[in-house]
Design a protein around this motif. Structure first.
Motif, PDB file in Angstrom:
ATOM      1  N   ILE A  80      18.356   2.926  -5.366  1.00 32.04           N
ATOM      2  CA  ILE A  80      18.773   3.884  -4.667  1.00 32.04           C
ATOM      3  C   ILE A  80      18.237   5.412  -4.938  1.00 32.04           C
ATOM      4  CG2 ILE A  80      21.248   5.238  -4.270  1.00 32.04           C
ATOM      5  CD1 ILE A  80      20.978   2.459  -3.108  1.00 32.04           C
ATOM      6  N   GLY A  81      18.059   5.309  -6.171  1.00 35.14           N
ATOM      7  CA  GLY A  81      17.477   6.833  -6.666  1.00 35.14           C
ATOM      8  C   GLY A  81      16.118   7.024  -6.158  1.00 35.14           C
ATOM      9  N   ALA A  82      15.188   5.939  -6.098  1.00 30.15           N
ATOM     10  CA  ALA A  82      13.917   6.109  -5.594  1.00 30.15           C
ATOM     11  C   ALA A  82      13.872   6.283  -4.325  1.00 30.15           C
ATOM     12  CB  ALA A  82      12.929   4.851  -6.026  1.00 30.15           C
ATOM     13  N   VAL A  83      14.634   5.537  -3.632  1.00 35.57           N
ATOM     14  CA  VAL A  83      14.753   5.708  -1.981  1.00 35.57           C
ATOM     15  C   VAL A  83      15.119   7.179  -1.689  1.00 35.57           C
ATOM     16  CG1 VAL A  83      15.724   4.931   0.118  1.00 35.57           C
ATOM     17  CG2 VAL A  83      14.923   3.204  -1.588  1.00 35.57           C
ATOM     18  N   ARG A  84      16.015   7.683  -2.485  1.00 32.39           N
ATOM     19  CA  ARG A  84      16.466   9.152  -2.192  1.00 32.39           C
ATOM     20  C   ARG A  84      15.308  10.010  -2.293  1.00 32.39           C
ATOM     21  NH1 ARG A  84      22.917   9.785  -3.413  1.00 32.39           N
ATOM     22  NH2 ARG A  84      23.670   8.638  -1.912  1.00 32.39           N
ATOM     23  N   LEU A  85      14.674   9.828  -3.395  1.00 31.56           N
ATOM     24  CA  LEU A  85      13.571  10.688  -3.732  1.00 31.56           C
ATOM     25  C   LEU A  85      12.565  10.637  -2.723  1.00 31.56           C
ATOM     26  CD1 LEU A  85      12.230  12.559  -6.106  1.00 31.56           C
ATOM     27  CD2 LEU A  85      11.237  10.493  -6.547  1.00 31.56           C
ATOM     28  N   ILE A  86      12.237   9.454  -2.133  1.00 35.34           N
ATOM     29  CA  ILE A  86      11.213   9.425  -1.241  1.00 35.34           C
ATOM     30  C   ILE A  86      11.788  10.046   0.137  1.00 35.34           C
ATOM     31  CG2 ILE A  86       9.956   7.611   0.436  1.00 35.34           C
ATOM     32  CD1 ILE A  86       8.997   7.693  -2.358  1.00 35.34           C
ATOM     33  N   GLU A  87      12.855   9.867   0.590  1.00 35.64           N
ATOM     34  CA  GLU A  87      13.487  10.490   1.830  1.00 35.64           C
ATOM     35  C   GLU A  87      13.552  12.077   1.571  1.00 35.64           C
ATOM     36  OE1 GLU A  87      17.414   9.035   2.671  1.00 35.64           O
ATOM     37  OE2 GLU A  87      16.741   7.141   3.378  1.00 35.64           O
ATOM     38  N   ASP A  88      13.775  12.590   0.558  1.00 35.50           N
ATOM     39  CA  ASP A  88      13.758  13.994   0.184  1.00 35.50           C
ATOM     40  C   ASP A  88      12.322  14.303   0.538  1.00 35.50           C
ATOM     41  OD1 ASP A  88      16.647  14.226  -0.168  1.00 35.50           O
ATOM     42  OD2 ASP A  88      16.438  14.308  -2.424  1.00 35.50           O
ATOM     43  N   ARG A  89      11.430  13.815   0.071  1.00 33.92           N
ATOM     44  CA  ARG A  89      10.108  14.274   0.216  1.00 33.92           C
ATOM     45  C   ARG A  89       9.557  14.238   1.736  1.00 33.92           C
ATOM     46  NH1 ARG A  89       6.131  11.117  -3.485  1.00 33.92           N
ATOM     47  NH2 ARG A  89       7.662  11.066  -5.054  1.00 33.92           N
ATOM     48  N   LYS A  90      10.153  13.367   2.306  1.00 34.23           N
ATOM     49  CA  LYS A  90      10.005  13.344   3.822  1.00 34.23           C
ATOM     50  C   LYS A  90      10.620  14.569   4.528  1.00 34.23           C
ATOM     51  CE  LYS A  90       8.932   8.463   4.585  1.00 34.23           C
ATOM     52  NZ  LYS A  90       9.358   7.150   4.781  1.00 34.23           N
ATOM     53  N   ASP A  91      11.884  14.806   4.108  1.00 38.41           N
ATOM     54  CA  ASP A  91      12.539  15.856   4.892  1.00 38.41           C
ATOM     55  C   ASP A  91      11.974  17.084   4.745  1.00 38.41           C
ATOM     56  OD1 ASP A  91      14.357  14.053   5.766  1.00 38.41           O
ATOM     57  OD2 ASP A  91      15.952  14.632   4.023  1.00 38.41           O
ATOM     58  N   PRO A 111       0.633  -1.333  -0.020  1.00 35.86           N
ATOM     59  CA  PRO A 111       0.078  -0.135  -0.020  1.00 35.86           C
ATOM     60  C   PRO A 111       0.905   1.241  -0.083  1.00 35.86           C
ATOM     61  CG  PRO A 111       0.110  -0.903   2.299  1.00 35.86           C
ATOM     62  CD  PRO A 111       0.855  -1.755   1.280  1.00 35.86           C
ATOM     63  N   ARG A 112       2.178   1.076   0.411  1.00 30.73           N
ATOM     64  CA  ARG A 112       2.873   2.468   0.519  1.00 30.73           C
ATOM     65  C   ARG A 112       3.870   2.490  -0.877  1.00 30.73           C
ATOM     66  NH1 ARG A 112       3.869   0.383   5.889  1.00 30.73           N
ATOM     67  NH2 ARG A 112       5.575  -0.260   5.069  1.00 30.73           N
ATOM     68  N   THR A 113       4.604   3.441  -1.039  1.00 31.54           N
ATOM     69  CA  THR A 113       5.510   3.818  -2.084  1.00 31.54           C
ATOM     70  C   THR A 113       6.656   2.738  -2.049  1.00 31.54           C
ATOM     71  OG1 THR A 113       4.565   6.010  -2.351  1.00 31.54           O
ATOM     72  CG2 THR A 113       6.619   5.554  -3.537  1.00 31.54           C
ATOM     73  N   LEU A 114       6.988   2.813  -0.716  1.00 38.76           N
ATOM     74  CA  LEU A 114       8.341   2.058  -0.622  1.00 38.76           C
ATOM     75  C   LEU A 114       8.184   0.495  -0.714  1.00 38.76           C
ATOM     76  CD1 LEU A 114       9.802   3.711   2.700  1.00 38.76           C
ATOM     77  CD2 LEU A 114      10.612   3.909   0.324  1.00 38.76           C
ATOM     78  N   ASP A 115       6.712   0.064  -0.417  1.00 42.12           N
ATOM     79  CA  ASP A 115       6.613  -1.306  -0.735  1.00 42.12           C
ATOM     80  C   ASP A 115       6.565  -1.528  -2.246  1.00 42.12           C
ATOM     81  OD1 ASP A 115       5.954  -1.959   1.908  1.00 42.12           O
ATOM     82  OD2 ASP A 115       3.811  -1.466   1.600  1.00 42.12           O
ATOM     83  N   ARG A 116       6.158  -0.592  -3.017  1.00 51.90           N
ATOM     84  CA  ARG A 116       6.414  -0.666  -4.543  1.00 51.90           C
ATOM     85  C   ARG A 116       7.803  -0.679  -4.818  1.00 51.90           C
ATOM     86  NH1 ARG A 116       1.159   2.420  -4.135  1.00 51.90           N
ATOM     87  NH2 ARG A 116      -0.637   0.898  -4.681  1.00 51.90           N
TER      88      ARG A 116
END
Length: 88
Positions: free
Chosen positions: A75-86, A27-32
């Motif tokens: 790695i690129g997708a996780v960095r994008l998600i982390e930047d969104r959370k910051d 259900p979450r982006t990180l799961d996908r």
């Protein structure tokens, strides 16, 4: 030995179908993102099994390219998600 390769390919296909279900359901982006990474690993495993079955290592460059693209994409997708959370 052909039976072993057939069973291995069958299990890889089953794992791929289950991974696609996880990709669709979320259900979450990180799961996908994780599901896409697992799918890339399964494709690389399929290429490796095909190389072992044929006895030729001609697809080693393809195998390396698939794994490198999968790693860099994750790695690129996780960095994008982390930047969104910051920024919240």
């Amino acid at each position: 030995m052909s039976t072993v390769f057939t069973i291995t390919f069958g299990l890889l296909v089953l794992a791929g179908v289950l991974t696609l279900v996880r990709l669709a359901r979320g259900p979450r982006t990180l799961d996908r993102i994780l599901a896409v990474d697992v799918l890339v690993v399964l494709i690389a495993c399929g290429v490796a099994v095909e190389m072992a079955e044929s006895g030729r290592g001609m697809n080693i460059a393809l195998l390396l390219a698939i794994t490198l693209l999968g790693f860099l994409g994750s790695i690129g997708a996780v960095r994008l998600i982390e930047d969104r959370k910051d920024h919240r």
